[in-house]
Design a protein around this motif. Structure first.
Motif, short mmCIF file in Angstrom:
data_model
loop_
_atom_site.label_atom_id
_atom_site.label_comp_id
_atom_site.label_asym_id
_atom_site.label_seq_id
_atom_site.Cartn_x
_atom_site.Cartn_y
_atom_site.Cartn_z
N GLU A 113 -2.09 -15.46 -13.64
CA GLU A 113 -3.38 -15.19 -13.02
C GLU A 113 -3.60 -13.68 -13.03
O GLU A 113 -2.81 -12.92 -12.45
CB GLU A 113 -3.42 -15.70 -11.57
N ILE A 114 -4.63 -13.24 -13.73
CA ILE A 114 -4.96 -11.81 -13.77
C ILE A 114 -6.17 -11.61 -12.86
O ILE A 114 -7.24 -12.17 -13.09
CB ILE A 114 -5.24 -11.34 -15.20
N ILE A 115 -5.96 -10.80 -11.81
CA ILE A 115 -6.97 -10.69 -10.76
C ILE A 115 -7.67 -9.34 -10.84
O ILE A 115 -7.02 -8.28 -10.81
CB ILE A 115 -6.33 -10.87 -9.36
N ARG A 116 -8.97 -9.41 -10.94
CA ARG A 116 -9.77 -8.18 -10.98
C ARG A 116 -10.20 -7.81 -9.57
O ARG A 116 -10.91 -8.57 -8.90
CB ARG A 116 -11.00 -8.39 -11.86
N GLY A 117 -9.76 -6.64 -9.11
CA GLY A 117 -10.22 -6.15 -7.83
C GLY A 117 -11.66 -5.65 -7.94
O GLY A 117 -12.21 -5.49 -9.04
N GLU A 118 -12.24 -5.36 -6.79
CA GLU A 118 -13.64 -4.92 -6.77
C GLU A 118 -13.87 -3.69 -7.63
O GLU A 118 -14.93 -3.52 -8.24
CB GLU A 118 -14.06 -4.65 -5.32
N ARG A 119 -12.85 -2.82 -7.74
CA ARG A 119 -13.03 -1.55 -8.46
C ARG A 119 -12.17 -1.46 -9.72
O ARG A 119 -12.13 -0.42 -10.37
CB ARG A 119 -12.73 -0.39 -7.50
N LYS A 167 0.83 -1.21 0.00
CA LYS A 167 0.00 0.00 0.00
C LYS A 167 0.87 1.26 0.00
O LYS A 167 0.55 2.25 -0.67
CB LYS A 167 -0.93 0.00 1.22
N GLN A 168 1.96 1.22 0.74
CA GLN A 168 2.87 2.36 0.78
C GLN A 168 3.49 2.60 -0.60
O GLN A 168 3.62 3.75 -1.03
CB GLN A 168 3.96 2.12 1.82
N ALA A 226 -7.98 -4.45 -1.11
CA ALA A 226 -7.40 -3.84 0.09
C ALA A 226 -6.17 -3.02 -0.25
O ALA A 226 -5.91 -1.95 0.32
CB ALA A 226 -7.05 -4.92 1.11
N MET A 227 -5.41 -3.51 -1.22
CA MET A 227 -4.19 -2.82 -1.63
C MET A 227 -4.51 -1.46 -2.27
O MET A 227 -3.75 -0.50 -2.14
CB MET A 227 -3.44 -3.70 -2.64
N ALA A 228 -5.65 -1.40 -2.97
CA ALA A 228 -6.01 -0.18 -3.70
C ALA A 228 -6.96 0.72 -2.93
O ALA A 228 -7.29 1.82 -3.40
CB ALA A 228 -6.65 -0.57 -5.03
N ALA A 229 -7.38 0.29 -1.75
CA ALA A 229 -8.49 0.95 -1.05
C ALA A 229 -8.27 2.44 -0.81
O ALA A 229 -9.22 3.23 -0.89
CB ALA A 229 -8.75 0.24 0.28
N ASP A 230 -7.05 2.86 -0.51
CA ASP A 230 -6.81 4.25 -0.14
C ASP A 230 -6.34 5.12 -1.31
O ASP A 230 -5.98 6.28 -1.11
CB ASP A 230 -5.76 4.31 0.98
N LEU A 231 -6.34 4.57 -2.49
CA LEU A 231 -5.84 5.31 -3.65
C LEU A 231 -6.91 6.22 -4.24
O LEU A 231 -8.11 5.94 -4.15
CB LEU A 231 -5.33 4.35 -4.72
N GLU A 232 -6.46 7.26 -4.89
CA GLU A 232 -7.38 8.16 -5.57
C GLU A 232 -7.97 7.50 -6.80
O GLU A 232 -9.11 7.76 -7.19
CB GLU A 232 -6.65 9.45 -5.96
N ALA A 265 -9.97 -13.14 -4.52
CA ALA A 265 -10.18 -14.04 -3.39
C ALA A 265 -8.82 -14.43 -2.82
O ALA A 265 -7.83 -14.48 -3.55
CB ALA A 265 -10.93 -15.29 -3.84
N PRO A 266 -8.73 -14.72 -1.53
CA PRO A 266 -7.43 -15.02 -0.91
C PRO A 266 -6.65 -16.10 -1.65
O PRO A 266 -7.17 -17.19 -1.91
CB PRO A 266 -7.83 -15.49 0.50
N ALA A 267 -5.40 -15.78 -2.01
CA ALA A 267 -4.44 -16.70 -2.66
C ALA A 267 -4.88 -17.12 -4.05
O ALA A 267 -4.22 -17.97 -4.66
CB ALA A 267 -4.16 -17.92 -1.79
N PHE A 268 -6.02 -16.60 -4.54
CA PHE A 268 -6.44 -16.80 -5.92
C PHE A 268 -6.69 -18.28 -6.22
O PHE A 268 -7.49 -18.88 -5.52
CB PHE A 268 -5.45 -16.13 -6.87
N VAL A 269 -6.02 -18.90 -7.20
CA VAL A 269 -6.36 -20.28 -7.56
C VAL A 269 -5.24 -21.25 -7.15
O VAL A 269 -5.42 -22.08 -6.25
CB VAL A 269 -6.64 -20.42 -9.07
#
Length: 689
Positions: free
Chosen positions: A474-480, A420-421, A447-453, A506-510
């Protein structure tokens, strides 16, 4: 032959023309295999294709030519039997008929009184390579992209003469490598130079004027001005090679891949048996294996890798992808350096690494330059390309170098706060549309992107180690995560020549989720008192690429423990935390020494008094996999069960004969017993009900 008709066969026609060749008093009969499509749909031979070839050979010989030659359409010779017809084979007699038909047609080239040639102008696999082996002589184009006998990987054997012809052409050690070892090593292909050096081809020619030079060379053979010499095959070592190969298969597969053992038997027969007896044995092996569940799983896995992997389910339209003209990599450790090399080679754009201090940056850049030098030294890259790539890769301790990057990927310590930092710092530097990709193996993208603009441009981009070898991404789509970011990620993955699978956040993906659940059951058994060697060998009947403890050592006990703890936090009822695994991680010692458990590590373990036997350990591990896969499918982690299988095949090297994993869980009854239903319908990766 009527039993073998396949309504789905894309017929490869054998087109005959007579060609006048300087120096010959009679024309050459040239048979070209062509299914009417471009190279994206390769030639293959089903019953109708074999019939066409048979007719062409008859017509060619009737013309009383100086020679008969077989070649293929541009870039493709022939990639073997038409596998689309195999599911239509429902009884043993049909399977026998298929084998005998191929043998009968190909034998006409081998037994011909007129010299026969194979002009292997492109990809030649399976029955296509066997067709070439039946010819008296073979020319090979330096541009042929794929040369192999891959049948064992699918659950078959080379069934049209390959097991008998190849060892008697190039010797038993190399034939064993081509027919058994290569298919079981991620289906390794031969390069043209290697095939020529082995003696599979008599001469290697440049692709630009391959057909003309092949005809010229063949004319020289017919006239006697070109002499073909082949080394005598050493038969003294034959039995020794067979013994060693059997030992190797037992150690690696533990009897789990019937096709490999049948292929070995046929290779042994090739030493002394008459050719007709050997090919009859191939027919019998083919008939047995065509009706096996392993073959159906192998064909299913092959289809996943060849088709589903090329059209990722759920990927946004490629038209939404943004151009990537510069790549930034946060971190300069081993993984980051491997990524830098891959991005530079495939995208051919500037790649810049950053890290905390100049020494780390310099070390990362030096690694990339060193790998480029190795590729240059091996002849896999020319000097001009090497110089260009060295110029593309640079490093800095100042993250402002990312200001004009279109795609930035981080490969830093697996800690949410650290990641996040990193993104918080970078968001102030890069443009609002720059894709921010994370190589996290288990942490939440959201969670990693939660505080970003601009959280919509963060995406998971999870590679597998070694990066250059394992094809899964593995290409992971975050909620946003938005469609443009996701489309760009898929476009980049395709340029990197990776097989991409869309995964939800989802945790650890596949792959890591399933392997962690799997290893968790192994260590739960150890914690209960099961001896390490029993737990470690319990899964041997599956023929997995490595045993659990070897996998643990490859991943690293500390990484495995960290991932397990992450999943325990998310799913405490299914993912335990093994204190014994923590002790191993804390010890910092190799778990295995020369393949055996380090006694000092074993002495650290504290175990219970309820040991399990191998069967119990195996069933608990399989039950856990079935349960976890069903939950992942219900949660929408991937689109469907085939994506689970594709991930395990491409990201963990799980074998084709298992179909990944869900076909095996289905055919052993584990799926229905644990979850109440199969993962795949009957007839998909299995025999019809």
């Amino acid at each position: 032959m009527s039993q073998l008709q396949n309504p789905n066969e894309v017929v490869t026609k054998a087109l005959l023309r007579l060609v006048n060749v300087p120096g010959l008093d009679r024309p050459a009969a040239l048979i070209t295999l062509d299914n009417g499509f471009d190279h994206k749909k390769p030639n293959s031979l089903g019953p109708a294709g074999l019939a066409s070839l048979d007719e062409a050979i008859t017509a060619a010989l009737a013309a009383e030519p100086a020679l008969v030659a077989v070649t293929g359409k541009p870039y493709i010779f022939c990639v073997g039997a038409d596998v689309t017809g195999i599911p239509l084979v429902t009884d043993r007699e049909q399977a026998l008929e298929l084998g005998r038909l191929g043998h009968r047609v190909f034998a006409r080239l081998r037994d011909s009184a007129v010299p026969t040639f194979a002009f292997v102008n492109g990809a030649a696999m399976g029955g296509g390579l066997e067709l070439a082996l039946h010819c008296h002589y073979r020319t090979l184009s330096g541009g042929a992209t794929a040369l192999a006998l891959p049948e064992v990987s699918l659950g078959l054997v080379p069934g049209w003469g390959g097991t008998q012809l190849l060892p008697n052409l190039i010797g038993i050690p190399m034939a064993t490598q081509v027919i058994i070892q290569n298919p079981l090593t991620q289906n390794r292909m031969l390069k043209p130079k290697q095939a020529a050096e082995m003696g599979i081809a008599d001469v290697l020619l440049e692709p630009a004027d391959f057909l003309e030079r092949s005809l010229e060379w063949a004319a020289g053979v017919v006239r006697g001005t070109v002499t073909v010499t082949r080394p005598e095959v050493d038969r003294e070592m034959w039995d020794g090679v067979m013994f060693f190969a059997k030992q190797t298969l037992d150690e690696r597969l533990h009897g789990a891949v019937p096709s490999a053992y049948r292929a070995l038997e046929l290779l042994g027969l090739a030493k002394d048996a008459p050719f007709e007896a050997g090919t009859a044995a191939e027919d019998e092996a083919l008939a047995d294996l065509v009706l096996s569940e392993e073959l159906r799983s192998g064909l299913y896995a092959f289809d996943l890798v060849q088709r589903r992997a090329r059209k990722p389910v759920g990927a946004p339209p490629a038209t939404l992808a943004r151009p990537v003209t510069k790549v930034g990599i946060v971190g300069a450790g081993l993984m980051a350096s491997q990524l830098a090399l891959l991005f530079a080679r495939r995208l051919q754009v500037p790649v810049v690494l950053t890290d905390l201090d100049q020494n780390r940056v310099d070390k990362g850049v030096a690694y990339v330059h060193g790998e480029i030098e190795k590729l240059l030294g091996k002849g896999r890259m020319d000097a001009g390309t090497a110089a260009k790539l060295r110029g593309l890769v640079s490093g800095s301790v100042d993250k402002s170098v990312f200001a004009d990057a279109d795609f930035v990927i981080e490969a830093v310590f697996e800690d949410l706060g650290v990641k996040k930092q990193v993104w918080a710092e970078l968001e102030k530097i890069v443009s609002p549309e720059t894709v921010l990709a994370t190589n996290t193996s288990s942490l939440s993208i959201g969670a990693m992107a939660a505080d970003l603009e601009h959280p919509e441009r963060v995406v998971g981009f999870h590679f597998f180690n070694p990066v250059a070898v394992l094809p899964l991404l593995e290409i992971i789509r975050g909620e946003r995560t938005d469609d443009a970011t996701l489309a760009t990620a898929f476009a980049v993955g395709k340029e990197l020549r990776k097989s991409c699978v869309l995964v939800s956040d989802a945790p650890a993906f596949v792959v890591n989720r399933l392997l962690t659940r799997f290893l968790g059951e192994i260590f739960a058994a150890v914690d209960a008192g099961t001896p390490l060697d029993v737990a470690n060998t319990a899964l041997d009947p599956l023929g997995l690429p490595m045993r659990p403890l070897a996998l643990l050592q490859l991943v690293g006990p500390a990484v495995a423990y960290h991932t397990g703890a992450t999943l325990h936090g998310a799913f405490p009822d299914r993912f335990g935390v093994s204190e014994n695994l923590k002790r191993i991680a804390d010890a910092g010692r190799p778990l295995l020494v020369d393949g055996e458990v380090d006694p000092e590590v074993a002495a650290l373990l504290q175990v219970g008094d309820q040991p399990l036997d191998a069967e119990q350990v195996r069933q608990r591990a399989l039950d856990a996999l079935a349960q976890e896969i069903r939950l992942m499918l219900d949660q929408g982690v991937v689109a469907a069960a085939p994506d689970i299988d594709l991930c395990l095949i491409l990201g963990a090297g799980w074998p084709f004969h298992l179909g990944g994993v869900t076909p095996y869980l289905d055919r052993t009854g584990t799926s229905e017993r644990v979850t109440g239903q199969r993962f795949l319908p009957y007839g998909v990766a299995s025999l019809p009900a």
